[in-house]
Design an enzyme around this catalytic site. Structure first.
Site, PDB file in Angstrom:
ATOM      1  N   ASP A 176      20.912  58.699  32.334  1.00 21.86           N
ATOM      2  CA  ASP A 176      20.306  59.968  32.724  1.00 21.86           C
ATOM      3  C   ASP A 176      20.293  60.047  34.250  1.00 21.86           C
ATOM      4  OD1 ASP A 176      18.728  62.189  33.151  1.00 21.86           O
ATOM      5  OD2 ASP A 176      16.949  61.411  32.140  1.00 21.86           O
ATOM      6  N   HIS A 192      19.615  61.833  28.594  1.00 16.39           N
ATOM      7  CA  HIS A 192      18.700  62.907  28.950  1.00 16.39           C
ATOM      8  C   HIS A 192      18.502  63.876  27.775  1.00 16.39           C
ATOM      9  CE1 HIS A 192      16.257  65.259  31.605  1.00 16.39           C
ATOM     10  NE2 HIS A 192      16.813  66.333  31.085  1.00 16.39           N
ATOM     11  N   SER A 196      11.544  66.762  31.004  1.00 14.78           N
ATOM     12  CA  SER A 196      12.566  67.296  31.903  1.00 14.78           C
ATOM     13  C   SER A 196      11.955  68.279  32.916  1.00 14.78           C
ATOM     14  CB  SER A 196      13.675  67.937  31.060  1.00 14.78           C
ATOM     15  OG  SER A 196      14.798  68.191  31.848  1.00 14.78           O
TER      16      SER A 196
END
Ligand SMILES: *[C@@H]1O[C@H](CO)[C@@H](O)[C@H](O)[C@H]1NC(C)=O
Ligand SMILES: *[C@@H]1O[C@H](CO)[C@@H](O)[C@H](O)[C@H]1NC(C)=O
Length: 408
Positions: free
Chosen positions: A348, A378, A191
């Site tokens: 995501d 995600h 991320s």
């Protein structure tokens, strides 16, 4: 009795409303994900409330909650020595395998955790256990970087911390101290940590003074650009747990220290409208109509404004900085990068950030493995242990570790 009944009904309805959010049928374990998402939203709402009443910054509250419940001291085990130390002013947690394996030097993985540049910690249970698993399964020294976060610091300080700690570890005398092989080092992150890992690799590749070359980069659902919030995956997944499009935009504005009042303009791509010469070159690099496969594009249309809000880029020049958006680096930079693994998830908003980077790197001649998970969401990779176990969490983690094992 009657009042209690009403109260229970109202509470149940409220709880169901809070928890329930319709999810696609291809999603891994939707009910569990709704509960997880509701927990996050509840923590977010509480911290926003504290922020609203002027107690403190909402991100400080969130970080306090998560570190209070979740930070672990470094604990060594039979196979691992775990210590917290400092690399050139930056905190790191190091996981060193202690198994005997002759005179051979060890592999290394530099790991940068996610959390929107504002949350998370190498000391959190989820990241601590991920790093243990990498260290044991890959038999590698894992250096988890505890960079500083928003609101204490903003761009580019998070990146500077990550780069400083990485460069320190790459020094020959430091590698020798950990019996680490200079030719078998990976840089990795998830991320926002994937954003930092990608930027660290670009910075290292362009720095002629650094003699130790990174062998691999592995980016897990990375954030890679701040210029188009209407890629097909941003449109398709705008309300998906655990990261909505609006929350991602707010993380970006906090990272770049921009006013939250820009959020609605960013949502409609007003910051990259055609009436600004500065942003036109960027649009060529980010043209998802050319870069994405049609199975990702579906029938989504690009959102390009002819007139927008040019004052945003004037106030926030970092919007055009490839250290913030590694996806817009020039081909000459991409050509210098190491062998790459990019993991993306269908559900995501960031699916297309990672996918476009995979394709731009391939076009620049880099060996890329793009692992796409159709049932992934995600953040799933850190939900691979009790009490937040998702089968897709374990599946993504195992695929990532296998790639490291096969390639490092
Ligand atoms: C962030 O923005 C605020 C308000 O515009 C400003 O006062 C502050 O100096 C900025 N911080 C940094 C680190 O640039
Ligand atoms: C986008 O820019 C246009 C032209 O300046 C303006 O009319 C519109 O209100 C802006 N939209 C947002 C959401 O800021």
């Amino acid at each position: 009795m009657r009042a209690l009944h009403v109260l229970v009904t109202v509470f149940t309805a409220f709880a169901a409303y809070y928890v329930y959010s319709p999810l696609p049928s291809t999603m891994s374990e939707p009910w569990k994900l709704m509960l997880l998402d509701a927990t996050f939203r509840c923590a977010q709402d509480l911290s926003n409330l504290a922020h609203y009443f002027g107690f403190t910054h909402h991100l400080r509250v969130l970080n306090f909650i998560s570190s209070y419940f979740d930070k672990l001291d470094p604990v060594s085990s039979r196979h691992l020595k775990v210590i917290d130390t400092v690399f050139d002013g930056v905190e790191v947690r190091i996981f060193e395998p202690t198994k005997e394996h002759g005179e051979r030097l060890k592999k290394s993985v530099i790991y940068i955790h996610g959390g929107g540049w504002a949350l998370g910690s190498a000391k959190m249970r989820s990241y601590d256990s991920l790093c243990r698993k990498i260290s044991e399964d890959v038999n590698a020294v894992v250096v988890a970087i505890e960079y500083r976060l928003v609101p204490d610091v903003h761009f580019p300080e998070q990146l500077n911390d990550a780069l400083t700690a990485t460069k320190y570890y790459l020094r020959p005398e430091v590698l020798a101290e950990y019996s680490a092989d200079p030719s078998r080092i990976a840089v990795s992150g998830d991320s926002a940590g994937g954003n930092l890992a990608a930027a660290v690799c670009q910075q290292l590749a362009e720095d002629g003074n650094i003699k130790t070359k990174v062998k691999l980069q592995a980016l897990i659902y990375p954030v890679l650009q701040v210029l188009d919030f209407n890629t097909p995956s941003y449109q398709q997944n705008m309300d998906m747990p655990i990261l909505s499009r609006f929350v991602m935009i707010k993380f970006w504005l906090d990272y770049l220290n921009g006013s939250q009042s820009f959020a609605h303009s960013l949502l409609v791509n007003n910051h990259t409208s055609l009436d600004q010469s500065e942003t036109v070159f960027v649009q060529e690099l980010l043209n998802w109509n050319l870069l994405l496969p049609s199975s990702f594009k579906k029938s989504y249309q690009p959102v390009i404004q002819s007139k927008g809000s040019p004052q945003i880029v004037k106030e926030l020049p970092a919007l055009l900085d490839s250290r913030a958006s590694p996806l817009i680096a020039h081909k000459q930079t991409l050509q210098l990068l190491p062998k790459t693994y990019i993991l993306t998830c269908e559900h995501d908003v960031l699916r297309d950030d990672g996918t476009m980077y995979a394709i731009r790197l391939e076009n620049a001649g880099i060996d890329v493995t793009h692992a796409h998970f159709k049932d992934g969401f995600h953040g799933c990779m850190i939900f691979a242990t009790w009490p937040t176990y998702f089968s897709v969490g374990a599946k993504t983690r195992d695929d990532y570790i296998k790639w490291l094992n096969d390639n490092l």
